[in-house]
Structures are given as structure tokens and as C-alpha cells.
Design a protein around this motif. Sequence first.
Motif, short mmCIF file in Angstrom:
data_model
loop_
_atom_site.label_atom_id
_atom_site.label_comp_id
_atom_site.label_asym_id
_atom_site.label_seq_id
_atom_site.Cartn_x
_atom_site.Cartn_y
_atom_site.Cartn_z
N LEU B 67 0.81 -1.22 0.00
CA LEU B 67 0.00 0.00 0.00
C LEU B 67 0.85 1.28 0.00
CD1 LEU B 67 -2.99 -0.82 2.41
CD2 LEU B 67 -2.70 -1.37 0.00
N THR B 68 2.15 1.14 0.26
CA THR B 68 3.01 2.34 0.28
C THR B 68 2.87 3.09 -1.04
OG1 THR B 68 4.61 1.19 1.67
CG2 THR B 68 5.39 3.18 0.56
N GLY B 69 2.66 4.37 -0.95
CA GLY B 69 2.61 5.20 -2.17
C GLY B 69 1.35 5.00 -3.00
N SER B 70 0.37 4.25 -2.45
CA SER B 70 -0.86 4.02 -3.21
C SER B 70 -1.90 5.10 -2.87
CB SER B 70 -1.43 2.64 -2.86
OG SER B 70 -1.96 2.66 -1.55
N VAL B 71 -3.11 4.95 -3.42
CA VAL B 71 -4.16 5.94 -3.11
C VAL B 71 -4.75 5.74 -1.71
CG1 VAL B 71 -4.83 6.20 -5.52
CG2 VAL B 71 -6.04 4.56 -4.08
N GLU B 219 -10.79 2.33 -10.85
CA GLU B 219 -12.09 2.92 -10.50
C GLU B 219 -12.55 2.45 -9.13
OE1 GLU B 219 -14.14 5.37 -11.66
OE2 GLU B 219 -12.28 5.72 -12.76
N ARG B 220 -12.37 1.17 -8.87
CA ARG B 220 -12.78 0.63 -7.57
C ARG B 220 -11.96 1.26 -6.44
NH1 ARG B 220 -12.82 -5.59 -7.88
NH2 ARG B 220 -11.99 -5.59 -5.78
N LEU B 221 -10.70 1.44 -6.72
CA LEU B 221 -9.83 2.07 -5.71
C LEU B 221 -10.28 3.48 -5.41
CD1 LEU B 221 -6.18 1.00 -6.60
CD2 LEU B 221 -7.36 0.69 -4.42
N LYS B 222 -10.68 4.16 -6.48
CA LYS B 222 -11.13 5.55 -6.32
C LYS B 222 -12.36 5.60 -5.41
CE LYS B 222 -11.93 9.12 -9.66
NZ LYS B 222 -12.09 9.36 -11.11
N LYS B 223 -13.29 4.68 -5.63
CA LYS B 223 -14.51 4.66 -4.82
C LYS B 223 -14.20 4.29 -3.35
CE LYS B 223 -17.47 3.64 -8.70
NZ LYS B 223 -17.97 2.55 -9.54
N GLN B 504 -8.43 -1.94 5.36
CA GLN B 504 -7.08 -2.35 4.92
C GLN B 504 -7.21 -3.58 4.01
OE1 GLN B 504 -5.70 0.04 6.03
NE2 GLN B 504 -5.72 0.30 8.24
N ALA B 505 -8.08 -4.51 4.44
CA ALA B 505 -8.25 -5.73 3.64
C ALA B 505 -8.82 -5.40 2.27
CB ALA B 505 -9.17 -6.71 4.39
N ARG B 506 -9.76 -4.47 2.21
CA ARG B 506 -10.37 -4.11 0.92
C ARG B 506 -9.38 -3.39 0.02
NH1 ARG B 506 -16.34 -3.93 0.80
NH2 ARG B 506 -16.98 -4.97 2.69
N PHE B 507 -8.63 -2.47 0.59
CA PHE B 507 -7.62 -1.77 -0.23
C PHE B 507 -6.62 -2.78 -0.78
CE2 PHE B 507 -8.76 2.43 1.64
CZ PHE B 507 -8.80 3.17 0.46
N LEU B 508 -6.15 -3.67 0.10
CA LEU B 508 -5.15 -4.63 -0.34
C LEU B 508 -5.72 -5.55 -1.42
CD1 LEU B 508 -2.29 -5.70 0.02
CD2 LEU B 508 -3.17 -7.28 1.74
N SER B 509 -6.93 -6.07 -1.18
CA SER B 509 -7.54 -6.97 -2.16
C SER B 509 -7.70 -6.27 -3.50
CB SER B 509 -8.93 -7.42 -1.69
OG SER B 509 -8.83 -8.09 -0.47
N THR B 510 -8.09 -5.01 -3.46
CA THR B 510 -8.32 -4.27 -4.71
C THR B 510 -7.01 -4.02 -5.44
OG1 THR B 510 -10.14 -3.21 -3.55
CG2 THR B 510 -9.53 -2.27 -5.66
N ILE B 511 -5.99 -3.67 -4.70
CA ILE B 511 -4.69 -3.42 -5.33
C ILE B 511 -4.10 -4.71 -5.89
CG2 ILE B 511 -2.26 -2.87 -4.76
CD1 ILE B 511 -3.41 -0.47 -3.17
N LEU B 512 -4.22 -5.79 -5.12
CA LEU B 512 -3.65 -7.07 -5.58
C LEU B 512 -4.52 -7.75 -6.62
CD1 LEU B 512 -2.49 -8.70 -2.21
CD2 LEU B 512 -1.11 -7.44 -3.85
N ASP B 513 -5.77 -7.29 -6.71
CA ASP B 513 -6.76 -7.95 -7.57
C ASP B 513 -6.94 -9.42 -7.14
OD1 ASP B 513 -8.64 -7.89 -9.58
OD2 ASP B 513 -7.28 -8.74 -11.07
N LYS B 514 -6.96 -9.58 -5.84
CA LYS B 514 -7.09 -10.93 -5.27
C LYS B 514 -7.72 -10.80 -3.90
CE LYS B 514 -4.24 -14.61 -3.53
NZ LYS B 514 -3.02 -14.92 -2.87
#
Lengths: 203, 602
Positions: B67-71, B219-223, B504-514
Motif C-alpha cells: 500500500l506504500t505510495g498508493s491511493v 475505479e474501484r480504488l477511487k470509490k 485495509q483488507a479491501r484496499f489490499l484486495s483491490t490493489i492485488l486484484d485478489k
Amino acid sequence: MIDQETYKQFKVVGKVLTDHRYNTSHSGNISMRAGGKILIKRRGAMLGFLEPEDIIETDLYKADSGIMLSSTETDVHRQIYLNTDAMAVIHAHNPFCVILSLIEDEITCLDAEGIYAYRKIPIIEVDNPAGPTDAAREVPKVLKDYPIVVVRAHGVFAKGNTLLDALQNVTGAEQSAMFRYYTMLIGKPLKRDYSKEKFFSEW
Amino acid sequence: MPYGMNSTILKINLNSEKIVENNLNDEIFHKYLGGRGLGIKLFSDSVPKNINPLSKENILIFSIGPLTGSVTPTSGRFSLVTKSPLTDTIFHSNSGGFWGPYFKKCGYDSLFITGKLSSENKGYLLIEDYDKVEIKDAENLWGLKTSETLEKIQKVEGKNCQVLCIGPAGENLVKISSIMNQANRAFGRGGVGAVMGSKNLKAIVVKSGNKKFEGKNKERLKKLRINAIDKIKVVPITSQGLTLFGTAALVKVINQFGMFPINNFQSAYTEPNKIDLVSGEHLRERFLEGNEGCYNCIIRCGRMTNTGEKSGKGPEYESLWALGPLTGIFDLKTITHANYSCNEYGLDTISTGSTIACGMELQQQGLLNEHSLKFGNNDMLCDLIEKIALKKEFGADLAEGSLRLSKKYKGESYSMQVKGMEIPAYDPRGAFGHALNYAVSSRGACHLTGFLVALEVLGVPKKIDRFSVRGKSDLLFLKQNQSAVEDSLVVCKFVGYALGFEFQARFLSTILDKKISITDLITIGERIYTLERLFNVREGFSRKDDTLPKRFLETPLQKGPSNGRVVPLEDLLNEYYEVRNWDKNGIPTDELLEKLSLEKLT
């Protein structure tokens, strides 16, 4: 530390609100003005089981570090005190008021006590119903002229001279909302609609 | 390669000045994430038993996370892992600012520094971009304070670079020194500055690389971000408390619960008019010029202050307390200047204040002959800080930290530490779960590895009885595991006041696409925490070290809302070992190791 008498008032009001199921186990908040300060329920404490250390003191005029402990809606309470004649404020999630707020623009009272005390109960809408920022701006505007207001999809804010006075407004409004809701549910026309005779909608 | 990561470690051997890039196995990521978890895994795989933390065998590992440096809000953080010269345990620390996101954009996940530059060849490390790394001469930087170092480096490398550096304290191997980040944020605690100093490495400079992180789910990350920001803006702690008053918002709150240590923990409560002198409100009124935030942070708790004589950053809550009331000093200007001074010399403020307070009590008890060391003596503070950093006169004794100081002068019970690290600003007698965390934390007395004050005092997410025992271990287990995950993602702990762990779990899942569930994350946290314990066990730590100074176990507080309390540690500890599935001596069981796919360290 809070004095025993004040604590007793908080405890009683918190218990009544919980017993009436106006709130979940931890939601809702109550406060009173006291010597240039606000005494308010601590965030995360159970309204129905308040302890002395659950009453937090915070500044009346501006945010201070009491905000680290006090209710999420402290700012709404503060703005009510600063902009109205309120001496005590209660925020609760009265079920019938909230239900009617989803489908109506105001709650017109049909019962005698509601007619006597409120005539109508205004409903307002804000963009973020769970957030205190919009409510802090909009709720005091209405409470200048009414003892209680419903924030659509959220709950009521009621003022009073004392906590018990505010409690009367919360419970009274909820009872009027309940009568109206069941009357609507039955679906039959009213034999006599006092609200129309007295033009409550223009109140 | 997992999204959000680079799968590359930058390895620097200072002995040979050899720089190599190694691929990172994806399996490590899935078991440990990045940041602290990654660092702990790489470190424990690489370091032999019982090394001297100030020898060339010790390793410094800086790591970013997915998540470092992410949205994700507050995602500017990154982690450090090493062996501490203060505690001799495995050690992790993290810092904010912008260094982490810059480093990530250079295409690396970890910076792995081993060996040592020769004393004639002191250097700093420059990372410009992927594969553009060099060690440069630092002879003209050695001896400089941190702001001078930053200024000189920026003159050479340009303004657009981020600088980690040590001050004179780290150079002089002071065991309570820090690594400073842009001269005012810190990798604090544990004497990590001395580890860098022992390698003759003055600074690590990074310029923002060119790597872009285009995830699949923009888009999902943005929301998700919109939802997160909404919540941060709703919760008063994150929307007002920390923003208006910084972490010093806690001063009056903690005092209100009788947990605000004064005079080396001899008391933990003071009268309202006295506490006002050092409150966040007072700091704001008198010295605040503005506030600042780390990368992608809307909380902006950082204080930019000016006392009229000097200007700088801070003090934060812990620094204000340690350099102030803990030493009996309630003069905010003196405290603020002392904080600036610690930043300039690269000293850990908590350990510095606490070691001085320990010295004051030794003097009070007649075990020392340093007459200026008196509780409440404003005049000596800044002078003493310089002496500690330069190891001058009595400062050389203080530079060893409070435990070694107290042993030397035969007053060990006056050192308020666990495993050698000084206890932070919450008296354990006022919150038993938090007390337990001090005792068992793998890096010594630490408030960050399982901040039960959140539940016991702040009521986040819900208030619990601060003096109860049953069930505290379970909550601490959860908090410590969550904390290990936050340090591995890496995000700021403050965002946790507003966003539940599910964010945290949602951000990570969305970034990893998993899909990664909260339960998955807690297991990862447990694995990280247990591996830290395994390392410490190998180094000889056990139940005997999971304790608190006698004062907290035997001497009740005499004043305030925690009056009469002592910590029932044995009961808490027994339950904790059960919950952790460690044996009675605090050793992780074989069953646990099997569950977490871990092995004993040899």
C-alpha cells in the motif's frame, strides 16, 4: 470528575433511551451545557450503562483535546448550543421518526400531545447523513424554531432546558411518529384531521 | 509479481561496496506482505545467532509495502528492521513522510544493507532510480547535525530528494539514537541510529524513480478511497483532534485517566491548571505556525512550531511528555527546544527523556553525584542532550540508555524499561491490557505494537474496562497481529481510528486484484509476530524478560483516577501465553509453528 447529581441525570436519560430501543448498544449521544463547557457522553461508551468517567468535558466555543474522547457528534451539539437556546441536547435514532423521514418531508402530528407540543416535526436532508459536518451546519438552523428535528435516514436531535426536558421531546416526537405511522399503515381516512384545521404544515 | 510490489531487493554490501539486485520470491510476499513482515523474514533468514548489533554483521533493512505510495490514505510509511543495540532483540520501526513512496518508484521493495564502510571512507548512499545506485563520499557530512546534513545533501543532489540520515548521536554509537527522516521525522526507538553509525553510513538519499503503479482496479480504488476519506472526516480524532492539536491532544486525556507519568513514573496525575501548561491546546496557542502531513494524508498531525527564538517540528505527544513532565519540567518552551535538539542530534526523544528522568531519580536517591540532575530543572536539559549525543562527561553514561545507567549506579529499579527499552507515555497501572503489551512486545516497552489504550481509554472501536484482566490477552493478540499487518502494508496507525481493519483488507484486495480476508491478514500478522518471538528466543529471551519494572507491580499510584492500582502481570501473562499458543516459558509451541508454516531458528 463529574458531580453525582449530573451523573445521575445522564445515567437516567441514557437508560431510558436505551430501554425504549431508540439506539443501538453504543449509539446516540446526550449532552448539557455547564459553566462555559459541554458535558457529553464519551465515544464508544454504552448509553444505557453510563459510568462517571463516560461523561466528558469539552469546550463550548471551540474544539479542544476533549474531542479525542467525546462523542462523534460533538460538533453538532456545540453548534446547537452556540446557535440556539438549548441547554441540553439529545441525539437518538428513534425508529418511527427515521422510518417516516424516509418517505415524508415532515411529520405532521395527529395525536393530542403531539398537536399540543409540536404540531409538526421538521425533517431535513444532508449529503452525508452519518457525518457530523453537514448536520452541524443544518440542524441548528431548524432548532432555532423547533424543539426537535429529524435528519433523514439518521435520527433526531432534540433540545431542552434540561436533559429531562430534551428527553421529553425525543419520546414525545417518537410517539407522534408512531401514531402517524400506524395510521398510515391502516390506510383508512381519518375521521377528523386536526392538522389540516390548524394548518400544521405551515407551522 | 504481486500488484503493488516490485519483487526486487536492493542489496548493498558496504564491505565490498558491492551493489546487487535480487528477485524477491512471491511466496514471501504472500506470507509476510512487505514492510515489517518482509524485513523480519529477510532479517531472520540472514543474521547469525547473537551478533553484536554494532558489528558489521548486523543488517539494516528498509522496506515498503503493497500500500506504500498508493491511493490508500496515509500510505506514505515504510519500515526498518535490524537488531537493536539497546535491547539486543530483533527490532522494527517505521516512519512517514515521502521517502517510502520515492523508493518504491525506483523499483525496489527492500534496501538490504550489510557490512561496514571503513572509517576513512565514510559515505552516503544515493538511489536515483532502478539500477542507478552509488555510494558517495560523506567525509564533509560527518559530525553535522541532521538539518545541516539535509541542507548540504540537497545542495548537491537537488531539492527533490528524500534524505534519511543520522546525527552526531548515531555517529557516536549512542544507544538511544534515531535515524532521522528529512531531519524531523524519525525511525525512533532502539538505537537504530547507532547501527547506521557503526556502518559509517551517514545518509541514504532517494530520488523519485520513474516506475508507475497502474493497478487493474483504478475505479474501484477511487470509490474505496472516497469511502475512506468520508470516514476519516467523520471521526473527531482524525478530523479534528490530531489535526488541530497533533498527538499532543492526548496530554489532557491521558492525565484525566491518571496515566500521565510524572517524575520518572513516581506519579501519573497532575492538577488541571498544571497539565494545561503542556497541553496540545497550549502548544497550538503559543507556538504553532502550521501543520503538515505525510504522503497522501489528510489528517496532517505534524506540528510546525516557532518559539520566537527557534523554529522546527514538533513536539509530538511522547516527546513532549518525555522531555517535559517525566523529568518534572512543565515549561513548554524548554521542552520544545529540547525536542528540536534531539532532532538535530538524532536522539530518540522517549528514551532520552526517560534516561534523564532515571538519572534524576538516581540523584534523588543519593546514588549519583550530579547536582544539576533535579526534577523540574529546566536549565540543564538542552545542555544535557548535547552531552548525550557527543558522549561528553556524564552524557556518556546517559548515552547507554536507562537500564545500563541504572545498573552502573546500582539503582536498577529506577530504570523504567522493558528489555532495555524505555516505557512510553502511558502508566501501565492505569490500563492493564496496555501494560501487558509493554511486557511482551518483541522490541521492548512499546506502545505501538498493540495499542490497547485505543480501547481502554479512547473507546475505539468500543470502550472496555481498563482494569479488567480476563480477555485482555485475546484483545492484545488481535491488536498486535493487526499492528504487524499495518506495519507491513505499510499504513499509519492513526487511520485505524477511523477505518476499521476491513478497509485495509479491501484496499489490499483491490490493489492485488485478489481476495484477501481480514482473517487472512490476522494470520499473516500472527506469523510475523511469532517469527519475531522465535528470533528473540534464539537470542536467549524468554518469560523472565516479559516483565515490568517492580514499581508497576508493587507500588500503587497515590493520586488521580488510577489511584491504588498495580499491574496483575502474572495473571495477564499466563492468559497471554495460552492465547498465543506459547508454552509456560513463552516459547512458541510446535503446533503453532506448524499452523503458521514456521520453523525454529537455528
